[in-house]
Design a protein around this motif. Sequence first.
Motif, PDB file in Angstrom:
ATOM      1  N   SER A 128      -3.105   4.360   4.853  1.00 58.96           N
ATOM      2  CA  SER A 128      -3.489   3.022   5.300  1.00 58.96           C
ATOM      3  C   SER A 128      -2.258   2.141   5.464  1.00 58.96           C
ATOM      4  O   SER A 128      -2.101   1.435   6.472  1.00 58.96           O
ATOM      5  N   GLY A 129      -1.359   2.178   4.468  1.00 58.47           N
ATOM      6  CA  GLY A 129      -0.151   1.371   4.548  1.00 58.47           C
ATOM      7  C   GLY A 129       0.754   1.800   5.694  1.00 58.47           C
ATOM      8  O   GLY A 129       1.344   0.951   6.379  1.00 58.47           O
ATOM      9  N   VAL A 160     -10.592   1.734   1.620  1.00 59.70           N
ATOM     10  CA  VAL A 160      -9.859   2.437   0.560  1.00 59.70           C
ATOM     11  C   VAL A 160     -10.605   2.328  -0.762  1.00 59.70           C
ATOM     12  O   VAL A 160     -10.715   3.304  -1.522  1.00 59.70           O
ATOM     13  N   GLY A 163       0.506   3.664  -3.066  1.00 59.54           N
ATOM     14  CA  GLY A 163       0.047   5.009  -2.737  1.00 59.54           C
ATOM     15  C   GLY A 163       1.023   6.076  -3.199  1.00 59.54           C
ATOM     16  O   GLY A 163       0.621   7.117  -3.733  1.00 59.54           O
ATOM     17  N   GLY A 176      -7.354  -6.950  -1.793  1.00 55.19           N
ATOM     18  CA  GLY A 176      -7.148  -6.938  -0.348  1.00 55.19           C
ATOM     19  C   GLY A 176      -8.067  -7.868   0.405  1.00 55.19           C
ATOM     20  O   GLY A 176      -7.633  -8.642   1.249  1.00 55.19           O
ATOM     21  N   GLU A 212       0.823  -1.205   0.000  1.00 53.24           N
ATOM     22  CA  GLU A 212       0.000   0.000   0.000  1.00 53.24           C
ATOM     23  C   GLU A 212       0.863   1.264   0.000  1.00 53.24           C
ATOM     24  O   GLU A 212       0.525   2.257  -0.657  1.00 53.24           O
ATOM     25  N   THR A 270      -4.416   5.503   0.390  1.00 52.94           N
ATOM     26  CA  THR A 270      -3.705   4.223   0.322  1.00 52.94           C
ATOM     27  C   THR A 270      -2.391   4.294   1.083  1.00 52.94           C
ATOM     28  O   THR A 270      -2.042   3.371   1.837  1.00 52.94           O
ATOM     29  N   PHE A 321      -8.869  -2.487   3.089  1.00 49.42           N
ATOM     30  CA  PHE A 321      -8.893  -2.379   1.640  1.00 49.42           C
ATOM     31  C   PHE A 321     -10.288  -2.020   1.136  1.00 49.42           C
ATOM     32  O   PHE A 321     -10.420  -1.304   0.141  1.00 49.42           O
ATOM     33  N   TRP A 329      -8.978  -2.791  -5.673  1.00 45.16           N
ATOM     34  CA  TRP A 329      -8.528  -2.805  -4.282  1.00 45.16           C
ATOM     35  C   TRP A 329      -9.356  -3.770  -3.446  1.00 45.16           C
ATOM     36  O   TRP A 329      -8.822  -4.501  -2.604  1.00 45.16           O
TER      37      TRP A 329
END
Length: 212
Positions: free
Chosen positions: A195-196, A159, A36, A151, A32, A192, A156, A147
């Motif tokens: 989130s990662g 997102v 991203g 995921g 991610e 993204t 996911f 996504w």
Amino acid sequence: MNQSSSRLLEETPEVIASRLFQRAHLRDGLPEIFVGTFFLLVAPLDWMGQNINGAPMAAKAAYAANILLSMILGMSLPWLIKWVRRRFLVEREGYVRLKSAKRQVTYILLVAAAIFALSLVAALWLKLPNLDRWILAALGLYVGAVWAFIGQTLRFRIVAAISAATGILLAFTALSMQLCLAIFFGMSGLITLLSGLVVFIRFMRLPIEAGE
């Protein structure tokens, strides 16, 4: 027996193994983070390209550098993820050669691309007005669907929902297509990346003994 247990018993070992490998691949947030970052790099390219004529040399150099970085990052994403894991995370993740999911990911991308192409053909055949806006909405749904299928976890899906909603909402604005694309990829890339980063920070805080 609850519904989840019943569904688990109905799945083949290959399906279960594939899902576990996918979760292991995504547990540190690196995919991610890199994707991203890639989205954030490509976000302004179309807008910058439309306004490059007459721009100062510094802006032209930044545009060229952005294109170069986007191409390098896009082509080397799998290698970069493996390199970072082997170089910095081997004590936490161990050295495991994960089963390749390229075929599964390719199928998902092909199906999503086919749906996107059929939607575009239908829009052309029906002669829908504001075709570029329909394409923008379809792009949001396409990115969101990819996504969600790749995921298959809550983060996911969140997102995916934000990406899809962003594309659809931008389709109803009066902004230029170049600016809409910049906002769409910028928003998708930012959410993204965040989130990662959250997953990565949580992953790094786990004790090494936990094996996670």
